[in-house]
Design a protein around this motif. Structure first.
Motif, PDB file in Angstrom:
ATOM      1  N   HIS A 162       0.864  -1.183   0.000  1.00  0.00           N
ATOM      2  CA  HIS A 162       0.000   0.000   0.000  1.00  0.00           C
ATOM      3  C   HIS A 162       0.900   1.232   0.000  1.00  0.00           C
ATOM      4  O   HIS A 162       1.740   1.399   0.884  1.00  0.00           O
ATOM      5  CB  HIS A 162      -0.907  -0.008   1.235  1.00  0.00           C
ATOM      6  CG  HIS A 162      -1.703   1.250   1.380  1.00  0.00           C
ATOM      7  ND1 HIS A 162      -2.770   1.552   0.561  1.00  0.00           N
ATOM      8  CD2 HIS A 162      -1.573   2.309   2.241  1.00  0.00           C
ATOM      9  CE1 HIS A 162      -3.271   2.728   0.923  1.00  0.00           C
ATOM     10  NE2 HIS A 162      -2.566   3.209   1.924  1.00  0.00           N
ATOM     11  N   CYS A 163       0.722   2.083  -1.017  1.00  0.00           N
ATOM     12  CA  CYS A 163       1.538   3.293  -1.128  1.00  0.00           C
ATOM     13  C   CYS A 163       0.941   4.377  -0.230  1.00  0.00           C
ATOM     14  O   CYS A 163      -0.229   4.720  -0.341  1.00  0.00           O
ATOM     15  CB  CYS A 163       1.584   3.769  -2.574  1.00  0.00           C
ATOM     16  SG  CYS A 163       2.508   5.308  -2.767  1.00  0.00           S
ATOM     17  N   LEU A 164       1.785   4.911   0.670  1.00  0.00           N
ATOM     18  CA  LEU A 164       1.292   5.945   1.590  1.00  0.00           C
ATOM     19  C   LEU A 164       1.234   7.309   0.905  1.00  0.00           C
ATOM     20  O   LEU A 164       0.637   8.241   1.441  1.00  0.00           O
ATOM     21  CB  LEU A 164       2.203   6.018   2.818  1.00  0.00           C
ATOM     22  CG  LEU A 164       2.230   4.747   3.667  1.00  0.00           C
ATOM     23  CD1 LEU A 164       3.238   4.876   4.794  1.00  0.00           C
ATOM     24  CD2 LEU A 164       0.847   4.437   4.219  1.00  0.00           C
ATOM     25  N   THR A 165       1.843   7.422  -0.274  1.00  0.00           N
ATOM     26  CA  THR A 165       1.836   8.695  -0.995  1.00  0.00           C
ATOM     27  C   THR A 165       0.578   8.831  -1.850  1.00  0.00           C
ATOM     28  O   THR A 165      -0.167   9.798  -1.721  1.00  0.00           O
ATOM     29  CB  THR A 165       3.095   8.822  -1.878  1.00  0.00           C
ATOM     30  OG1 THR A 165       4.245   8.661  -1.038  1.00  0.00           O
ATOM     31  CG2 THR A 165       3.142  10.163  -2.583  1.00  0.00           C
ATOM     32  N   CYS A 166       0.336   7.824  -2.724  1.00  0.00           N
ATOM     33  CA  CYS A 166      -0.827   7.932  -3.617  1.00  0.00           C
ATOM     34  C   CYS A 166      -1.953   6.972  -3.199  1.00  0.00           C
ATOM     35  O   CYS A 166      -2.985   6.922  -3.836  1.00  0.00           O
ATOM     36  CB  CYS A 166      -0.417   7.684  -5.072  1.00  0.00           C
ATOM     37  SG  CYS A 166      -0.018   5.953  -5.435  1.00  0.00           S
ATOM     38  N   ARG A 167      -1.744   6.207  -2.161  1.00  0.00           N
ATOM     39  CA  ARG A 167      -2.762   5.315  -1.587  1.00  0.00           C
ATOM     40  C   ARG A 167      -3.174   4.169  -2.519  1.00  0.00           C
ATOM     41  O   ARG A 167      -4.253   3.622  -2.409  1.00  0.00           O
ATOM     42  CB  ARG A 167      -4.010   6.097  -1.145  1.00  0.00           C
ATOM     43  CG  ARG A 167      -3.666   7.229  -0.221  1.00  0.00           C
ATOM     44  CD  ARG A 167      -4.835   7.679   0.625  1.00  0.00           C
ATOM     45  NE  ARG A 167      -4.387   8.652   1.633  1.00  0.00           N
ATOM     46  CZ  ARG A 167      -3.826   8.312   2.792  1.00  0.00           C
ATOM     47  NH1 ARG A 167      -3.672   7.053   3.102  1.00  0.00           N
ATOM     48  NH2 ARG A 167      -3.413   9.239   3.634  1.00  0.00           N
ATOM     49  N   ALA A 183       9.251  -0.046  -5.240  1.00  0.00           N
ATOM     50  CA  ALA A 183       8.765   1.330  -5.364  1.00  0.00           C
ATOM     51  C   ALA A 183       7.420   1.325  -6.072  1.00  0.00           C
ATOM     52  O   ALA A 183       7.142   0.486  -6.925  1.00  0.00           O
ATOM     53  CB  ALA A 183       9.771   2.178  -6.148  1.00  0.00           C
ATOM     54  N   CYS A 184       6.594   2.279  -5.716  1.00  0.00           N
ATOM     55  CA  CYS A 184       5.284   2.429  -6.342  1.00  0.00           C
ATOM     56  C   CYS A 184       5.451   3.032  -7.740  1.00  0.00           C
ATOM     57  O   CYS A 184       6.452   3.675  -8.045  1.00  0.00           O
ATOM     58  CB  CYS A 184       4.424   3.337  -5.470  1.00  0.00           C
ATOM     59  SG  CYS A 184       2.795   3.683  -6.160  1.00  0.00           S
ATOM     60  N   ALA A 185       4.419   2.845  -8.584  1.00  0.00           N
ATOM     61  CA  ALA A 185       4.443   3.426  -9.926  1.00  0.00           C
ATOM     62  C   ALA A 185       4.521   4.955  -9.872  1.00  0.00           C
ATOM     63  O   ALA A 185       4.978   5.588 -10.821  1.00  0.00           O
ATOM     64  CB  ALA A 185       3.213   2.982 -10.711  1.00  0.00           C
ATOM     65  N   CYS A 186       4.095   5.565  -8.781  1.00  0.00           N
ATOM     66  CA  CYS A 186       4.151   7.021  -8.649  1.00  0.00           C
ATOM     67  C   CYS A 186       5.560   7.493  -8.291  1.00  0.00           C
ATOM     68  O   CYS A 186       5.821   8.692  -8.226  1.00  0.00           O
ATOM     69  CB  CYS A 186       3.142   7.514  -7.607  1.00  0.00           C
ATOM     70  SG  CYS A 186       3.663   7.224  -5.895  1.00  0.00           S
ATOM     71  N   GLY A 187       6.481   6.570  -8.063  1.00  0.00           N
ATOM     72  CA  GLY A 187       7.854   6.927  -7.747  1.00  0.00           C
ATOM     73  C   GLY A 187       8.160   6.882  -6.255  1.00  0.00           C
ATOM     74  O   GLY A 187       9.309   6.930  -5.845  1.00  0.00           O
ATOM     75  N   SER A 188       7.138   6.760  -5.447  1.00  0.00           N
ATOM     76  CA  SER A 188       7.328   6.750  -4.003  1.00  0.00           C
ATOM     77  C   SER A 188       7.857   5.391  -3.535  1.00  0.00           C
ATOM     78  O   SER A 188       7.483   4.343  -4.060  1.00  0.00           O
ATOM     79  CB  SER A 188       6.003   7.051  -3.311  1.00  0.00           C
ATOM     80  OG  SER A 188       6.132   6.843  -1.915  1.00  0.00           O
ATOM     81  N   THR A 189       8.739   5.414  -2.553  1.00  0.00           N
ATOM     82  CA  THR A 189       9.169   4.169  -1.914  1.00  0.00           C
ATOM     83  C   THR A 189       8.558   4.080  -0.519  1.00  0.00           C
ATOM     84  O   THR A 189       8.944   3.243   0.288  1.00  0.00           O
ATOM     85  CB  THR A 189      10.704   4.093  -1.811  1.00  0.00           C
ATOM     86  OG1 THR A 189      11.166   5.277  -1.164  1.00  0.00           O
ATOM     87  CG2 THR A 189      11.328   3.962  -3.176  1.00  0.00           C
TER      88      THR A 189
END
Ligand SMILES: [Zn+2]
Length: 119
Positions: free
Chosen positions: A70-75, A86-92
């Protein structure tokens, strides 16, 4: 060798679902990555634990589940190969969801033949 205790608990669960006089052929189990099950060790443990039981000829079909993050940046939630992906949005900045699943999903059984069917 925690696979052996896993095999024993799977046998307990399978017995509760096994119809009387049925011969289990295949048991399908889903395991999350946190379980850290080593497939070769699991296969060995299954053989050792089922020896001289009604599951001695039963095949264990172990399905290893991917990490669910679960990405905490883009949810966003997604499946990943490892927990630091890493998430597709670039967030780790992602955190694993679950991962400790251990579930008997299905059991393929052959009905025992009655004497009437044996010629
Ligand atoms: Zn993201």
């Amino acid at each position: 060798m925690h696979e052996l205790s896993i095999a024993e608990s799977l046998i307990d669960v399978a017995r509760q679902h096994l119809p009387p006089a049925a011969q289990p052929r295949t048991i399908t189990v889903h395991a999350g990555p946190l379980r850290a099950i080593e497939p070769d060790a699991m296969e060995w443990a299954w053989r050792a634990a089922t020896e001289k039981t009604e599951f001695a000829s039963t095949k264990l079909d172990l399905v290893e589940l991917p990490w669910r993050l679960h990405c905490l940046t883009c949810r966003r939630d997604w499946d990943a190969d490892h927990m630091n992906a890493a998430c597709a949005c670039g967030s780790t900045n992602a955190r694993p969801i679950g991962g400790d699943e251990l579930q008997l999903m299905s059991m393929d059984v052959a009905e025992a033949q009655t004497t009437e069917n044996l010629k």
